[in-house]
Write an enzyme that holds these catalytic residues in place. Sequence first.
Site, PDB file in Angstrom:
ATOM      1  N   ASP A 133       2.956  13.151  11.922  1.00 58.54           N
ATOM      2  CA  ASP A 133       2.118  12.328  11.066  1.00 58.54           C
ATOM      3  C   ASP A 133       0.758  12.956  10.733  1.00 58.54           C
ATOM      4  O   ASP A 133       0.417  13.073   9.564  1.00 58.54           O
ATOM      5  CB  ASP A 133       1.931  10.935  11.683  1.00 58.54           C
ATOM      6  CG  ASP A 133       1.305   9.972  10.710  1.00 58.54           C
ATOM      7  OD1 ASP A 133       1.762   9.943   9.556  1.00 58.54           O
ATOM      8  OD2 ASP A 133       0.365   9.262  11.093  1.00 58.54           O
ATOM      9  N   CYS A 188      21.280   5.770  -2.782  1.00 56.26           N
ATOM     10  CA  CYS A 188      20.743   4.471  -3.213  1.00 56.26           C
ATOM     11  C   CYS A 188      21.624   3.866  -4.309  1.00 56.26           C
ATOM     12  O   CYS A 188      21.719   2.634  -4.423  1.00 56.26           O
ATOM     13  CB  CYS A 188      19.323   4.622  -3.747  1.00 56.26           C
ATOM     14  SG  CYS A 188      18.084   4.843  -2.461  1.00 56.26           S
ATOM     15  N   CYS A 194      14.822  -2.919  -2.352  1.00 55.14           N
ATOM     16  CA  CYS A 194      13.465  -2.694  -1.826  1.00 55.14           C
ATOM     17  C   CYS A 194      12.418  -2.933  -2.909  1.00 55.14           C
ATOM     18  O   CYS A 194      11.363  -3.525  -2.656  1.00 55.14           O
ATOM     19  CB  CYS A 194      13.340  -1.290  -1.266  1.00 55.14           C
ATOM     20  SG  CYS A 194      13.857  -0.007  -2.421  1.00 55.14           S
ATOM     21  N   CYS A 248      16.909  -3.068   3.171  1.00 52.53           N
ATOM     22  CA  CYS A 248      17.732  -1.916   2.768  1.00 52.53           C
ATOM     23  C   CYS A 248      19.119  -2.017   3.408  1.00 52.53           C
ATOM     24  O   CYS A 248      19.245  -2.090   4.639  1.00 52.53           O
ATOM     25  CB  CYS A 248      17.046  -0.614   3.186  1.00 52.53           C
ATOM     26  SG  CYS A 248      18.039   0.840   2.781  1.00 52.53           S
TER      27      CYS A 248
HETATM   28  C1  B12 Z   1      -0.029   8.562   3.642  1.00 56.84           C
HETATM   29  C2  B12 Z   1       1.111   7.925   4.385  1.00 56.84           C
HETATM   30  C3  B12 Z   1       1.336   6.561   4.176  1.00 56.84           C
HETATM   31  C4  B12 Z   1       0.640   5.776   3.060  1.00 56.84           C
HETATM   32  C5  B12 Z   1       1.332   6.116   1.712  1.00 56.84           C
HETATM   33  C6  B12 Z   1       2.865   5.971   1.788  1.00 56.84           C
HETATM   34  C7  B12 Z   1       3.642   6.732   0.741  1.00 56.84           C
HETATM   35  N1  B12 Z   1       4.804   6.197   0.402  1.00 56.84           N
HETATM   36  O1  B12 Z   1       3.240   7.790   0.268  1.00 56.84           O
HETATM   37  C8  B12 Z   1       0.823   4.304   3.546  1.00 56.84           C
HETATM   38  C9  B12 Z   1      -0.368   3.903   4.410  1.00 56.84           C
HETATM   39  C10 B12 Z   1       1.015   3.273   2.454  1.00 56.84           C
HETATM   40  C11 B12 Z   1       2.048   4.466   4.457  1.00 56.84           C
HETATM   41  C12 B12 Z   1       2.911   3.421   4.742  1.00 56.84           C
HETATM   42  C13 B12 Z   1       4.033   3.554   5.566  1.00 56.84           C
HETATM   43  N2  B12 Z   1       4.345   4.637   6.316  1.00 56.84           N
HETATM   44 CO1  B12 Z   1       3.457   6.378   6.171  1.00 56.84          CO
HETATM   45  N3  B12 Z   1       2.818   8.152   6.024  1.00 56.84           N
HETATM   46  C14 B12 Z   1       1.918   8.690   5.262  1.00 56.84           C
HETATM   47  C15 B12 Z   1       1.852  10.211   5.510  1.00 56.84           C
HETATM   48  C16 B12 Z   1       0.649  10.506   6.431  1.00 56.84           C
HETATM   49  C17 B12 Z   1       1.752  11.059   4.226  1.00 56.84           C
HETATM   50  C18 B12 Z   1       2.751  10.642   3.128  1.00 56.84           C
HETATM   51  C19 B12 Z   1       2.409  11.258   1.797  1.00 56.84           C
HETATM   52  O2  B12 Z   1       2.064  12.421   1.699  1.00 56.84           O
HETATM   53  N4  B12 Z   1       2.507  10.445   0.746  1.00 56.84           N
HETATM   54  C20 B12 Z   1       2.373  10.919  -0.611  1.00 56.84           C
HETATM   55  C21 B12 Z   1       3.778  10.937  -1.207  1.00 56.84           C
HETATM   56  C22 B12 Z   1       3.688  11.285  -2.679  1.00 56.84           C
HETATM   57  O3  B12 Z   1       4.467  11.977  -0.492  1.00 56.84           O
HETATM   58  P1  B12 Z   1       5.747  11.706   0.414  1.00 56.84           P
HETATM   59  O4  B12 Z   1       5.723  10.334   0.965  1.00 56.84           O
HETATM   60  O5  B12 Z   1       5.889  12.818   1.400  1.00 56.84           O
HETATM   61  O6  B12 Z   1       6.859  11.805  -0.679  1.00 56.84           O
HETATM   62  C23 B12 Z   1       7.444  13.038  -1.106  1.00 56.84           C
HETATM   63  C24 B12 Z   1       8.914  12.798  -1.397  1.00 56.84           C
HETATM   64  O7  B12 Z   1       9.096  11.418  -1.675  1.00 56.84           O
HETATM   65  C25 B12 Z   1       9.161  13.695  -2.607  1.00 56.84           C
HETATM   66  N5  B12 Z   1       9.860  13.010  -3.675  1.00 56.84           N
HETATM   67  C26 B12 Z   1       9.333  12.308  -4.654  1.00 56.84           C
HETATM   68  N6  B12 Z   1      10.275  11.848  -5.467  1.00 56.84           N
HETATM   69  C27 B12 Z   1      11.434  12.277  -4.992  1.00 56.84           C
HETATM   70  C28 B12 Z   1      12.712  12.076  -5.448  1.00 56.84           C
HETATM   71  C29 B12 Z   1      13.742  12.634  -4.746  1.00 56.84           C
HETATM   72  C30 B12 Z   1      15.125  12.391  -5.236  1.00 56.84           C
HETATM   73  C31 B12 Z   1      13.488  13.425  -3.595  1.00 56.84           C
HETATM   74  C32 B12 Z   1      14.602  14.049  -2.834  1.00 56.84           C
HETATM   75  C33 B12 Z   1      12.174  13.596  -3.146  1.00 56.84           C
HETATM   76  C34 B12 Z   1      11.167  13.016  -3.854  1.00 56.84           C
HETATM   77  O8  B12 Z   1       7.935  14.057  -3.183  1.00 56.84           O
HETATM   78  C35 B12 Z   1       6.866  13.476  -2.464  1.00 56.84           C
HETATM   79  C36 B12 Z   1       5.777  14.545  -2.384  1.00 56.84           C
HETATM   80  O9  B12 Z   1       6.235  15.687  -1.715  1.00 56.84           O
HETATM   81  C37 B12 Z   1       3.230  10.467   6.226  1.00 56.84           C
HETATM   82  C38 B12 Z   1       3.246  11.609   7.255  1.00 56.84           C
HETATM   83  C39 B12 Z   1       3.312  12.968   6.574  1.00 56.84           C
HETATM   84  N7  B12 Z   1       2.526  13.875   7.073  1.00 56.84           N
HETATM   85  O10 B12 Z   1       4.069  13.184   5.638  1.00 56.84           O
HETATM   86  C40 B12 Z   1       3.530   9.080   6.878  1.00 56.84           C
HETATM   87  C41 B12 Z   1       4.985   8.617   6.926  1.00 56.84           C
HETATM   88  C42 B12 Z   1       5.576   8.885   5.565  1.00 56.84           C
HETATM   89  N8  B12 Z   1       4.871   7.172   7.111  1.00 56.84           N
HETATM   90  C43 B12 Z   1       5.801   6.654   7.829  1.00 56.84           C
HETATM   91  C44 B12 Z   1       5.974   5.244   8.051  1.00 56.84           C
HETATM   92  C45 B12 Z   1       6.876   4.845   9.216  1.00 56.84           C
HETATM   93  C46 B12 Z   1       5.328   4.306   7.224  1.00 56.84           C
HETATM   94  C47 B12 Z   1       5.597   2.779   7.147  1.00 56.84           C
HETATM   95  C48 B12 Z   1       7.064   2.392   7.310  1.00 56.84           C
HETATM   96  C49 B12 Z   1       4.720   2.066   8.219  1.00 56.84           C
HETATM   97  C50 B12 Z   1       4.779   0.529   8.184  1.00 56.84           C
HETATM   98  N9  B12 Z   1       5.861  -0.092   8.633  1.00 56.84           N
HETATM   99  O11 B12 Z   1       3.829  -0.116   7.797  1.00 56.84           O
HETATM  100  C51 B12 Z   1       5.044   2.453   5.719  1.00 56.84           C
HETATM  101  C52 B12 Z   1       6.137   2.595   4.628  1.00 56.84           C
HETATM  102  C53 B12 Z   1       5.641   2.429   3.214  1.00 56.84           C
HETATM  103  C54 B12 Z   1       6.560   3.172   2.218  1.00 56.84           C
HETATM  104  N10 B12 Z   1       7.551   2.492   1.659  1.00 56.84           N
HETATM  105  O12 B12 Z   1       6.364   4.379   1.990  1.00 56.84           O
HETATM  106  C55 B12 Z   1       6.775   7.721   8.343  1.00 56.84           C
HETATM  107  C56 B12 Z   1       8.075   7.643   7.517  1.00 56.84           C
HETATM  108  C57 B12 Z   1       9.339   7.980   8.309  1.00 56.84           C
HETATM  109  C58 B12 Z   1      10.572   7.947   7.420  1.00 56.84           C
HETATM  110  N11 B12 Z   1      11.714   7.757   8.048  1.00 56.84           N
HETATM  111  O13 B12 Z   1      10.507   8.092   6.204  1.00 56.84           O
HETATM  112  C59 B12 Z   1       5.920   9.051   8.119  1.00 56.84           C
HETATM  113  C60 B12 Z   1       6.750  10.287   7.775  1.00 56.84           C
HETATM  114  C61 B12 Z   1       5.133   9.278   9.446  1.00 56.84           C
HETATM  115  C62 B12 Z   1       6.018   9.853  10.568  1.00 56.84           C
HETATM  116  N12 B12 Z   1       5.706  11.035  11.066  1.00 56.84           N
HETATM  117  O14 B12 Z   1       6.984   9.279  10.999  1.00 56.84           O
HETATM  118  N13 B12 Z   1       2.199   5.764   4.870  1.00 56.84           N
HETATM  119  S1  SF4 Z   2      16.988  -0.894  -0.549  1.00 62.49           S
HETATM  120 FE1  SF4 Z   2      17.578   1.075   0.395  1.00 62.49          FE
HETATM  121  S2  SF4 Z   2      19.468   1.683  -0.687  1.00 62.49           S
HETATM  122 FE2  SF4 Z   2      18.497   0.073  -1.903  1.00 62.49          FE
HETATM  123  S3  SF4 Z   2      17.273   1.222  -3.396  1.00 62.49           S
HETATM  124 FE3  SF4 Z   2      15.925   0.716  -1.682  1.00 62.49          FE
HETATM  125  S4  SF4 Z   2      16.008   2.495  -0.364  1.00 62.49           S
HETATM  126 FE4  SF4 Z   2      17.770   2.662  -1.749  1.00 62.49          FE
END
Ligand code: B12
Ligand code: SF4
Length: 313
Positions: A133, A188, A194, A248
């Site tokens: 994280d 999905c 969701c 989900c």
């Molecule tokens: C900032 C952050 C948050 C922020 C922003 C969340 C977000 N969705 O970006 C906030 C505070 C809202 C948050 C909330 C939560 N978080 Co958070 N968060 C982070 C953190 C520190 C960075 C994420 C980030 O860079 N976000 C910016 C987005 C743009 O980047 P990204 O999420 O990595 O997404 C990439 C992919 O989605 C990809 N992508 C985009 N489009 C597509 C399409 C396809 C087809 C593919 C393949 C890829 C792809 O591109 C993006 C950029 O590289 C990470 C840890 C880390 N170092 O990565 C934890 C992390 C993502 N969080 C985590 C968790 C558990 C949560 C929560 C569930 C906590 C909760 N219950 O309240 C929620 C879930 C909300 C949600 N639906 O995302 C876990 C997720 C684990 C998992 N199995 O996915 C992480 C990985 C921490 C960990 N080490 O476990 N979080």
């Molecule tokens: S609820 Fe789960 S399976 Fe359905 S669109 Fe969201 S992430 Fe995908």
Amino acid sequence: MNAVERSDAVKRRARALGFDAVGISSLEPNAHADELDHWLAAGYAGTMAYLHRQAAKRAAPARIWPEARAAVVTLTNYLHEACDPERTPGPVPRVAQYAWGTDYHVVLGGRLERLAAAMREVTPGSHTRGYVDAGPVPERELAQRAGLGWIGKNMMLIHPEIGSFTFIGIVLTDAALAPDLPFEADRCGTCRACLDACPTDAFVAPHLLDARRCISYLTIELRGDFSAEQRTMVGDWLFGCDVCQDVCPWNVKFARPTTAGDLAPRAAPAPSDLHALDEATFHQRYGDTPFQRPGLAGMRRNAAAAAANRVGR
Ligand code: B12
Ligand code: SF4
Ligand code: SF4
């Protein structure tokens, strides 16, 4: 040992340490770096300024540590209560399941150190760096590339047999390891449960979250008072939010509660107690839990908002 044998040995050691899934990713540039740039430029990160500072390294993970050659990516299941979309939610105000136990940075940090030591044994003379994280690591991206699952419309990394209630932990190494194949399928399909269930309409589109509207951001990351709109948005949640994971189908069908003792639930602060606590006592009781991040002031703010929302209903 060749690279394939080393990879197999590392994975066996990871499973023996209690990780629920493990895969290996190369460190090529992030295929979704443009999405990250657009996300930041649109302001969706809100006040999380560190995400802007880390962007260059997230776009090219090899920049995190130039000597690194591979990432060992782990998943740890933290689900406590199985998902049932028909179930009436338990006690309010609600706490996201990831925060029911000791802070995962603490629990996983220890496990990742043990994995890193095992990796150095498998490849004598190699070096390692562990991340969970905190750090400029695109964790979901690397997990998908390590074959551990796909990124759902809710942006969660979903493992086809475990679901998405998992922590991602990563160890970078300068040893040569054979990478796994990426998880290319998007399972999905036409589902959008969701997106429709999010109580604050935080999803601008599939895979695109405006964190400023996310209850997790509001209750954990945002500092200071809530505006009237933000206060209403947090609803019944004291800390975090699980709605887009609870609905989900992959969690409903496949996610099972963890049996890991070090993740066992502990008592969350009762809203009524928060007012009586002083900083020192709060730190003593909750210093090693996720509640330390918003701190006593943030938790009081969240509790007041949840209480006001119940009265206003
Ligand atoms: C900032 C952050 C948050 C922020 C922003 C969340 C977000 N969705 O970006 C906030 C505070 C809202 C948050 C909330 C939560 N978080 Co958070 N968060 C982070 C953190 C520190 C960075 C994420 C980030 O860079 N976000 C910016 C987005 C743009 O980047 P990204 O999420 O990595 O997404 C990439 C992919 O989605 C990809 N992508 C985009 N489009 C597509 C399409 C396809 C087809 C593919 C393949 C890829 C792809 O591109 C993006 C950029 O590289 C990470 C840890 C880390 N170092 O990565 C934890 C992390 C993502 N969080 C985590 C968790 C558990 C949560 C929560 C569930 C906590 C909760 N219950 O309240 C929620 C879930 C909300 C949600 N639906 O995302 C876990 C997720 C684990 C998992 N199995 O996915 C992480 C990985 C921490 C960990 N080490 O476990 N979080
Ligand atoms: S609820 Fe789960 S399976 Fe359905 S669109 Fe969201 S992430 Fe995908
Ligand atoms: S965690 Fe809650 S508020 Fe945030 S996107 Fe998911 S359902 Fe919406």
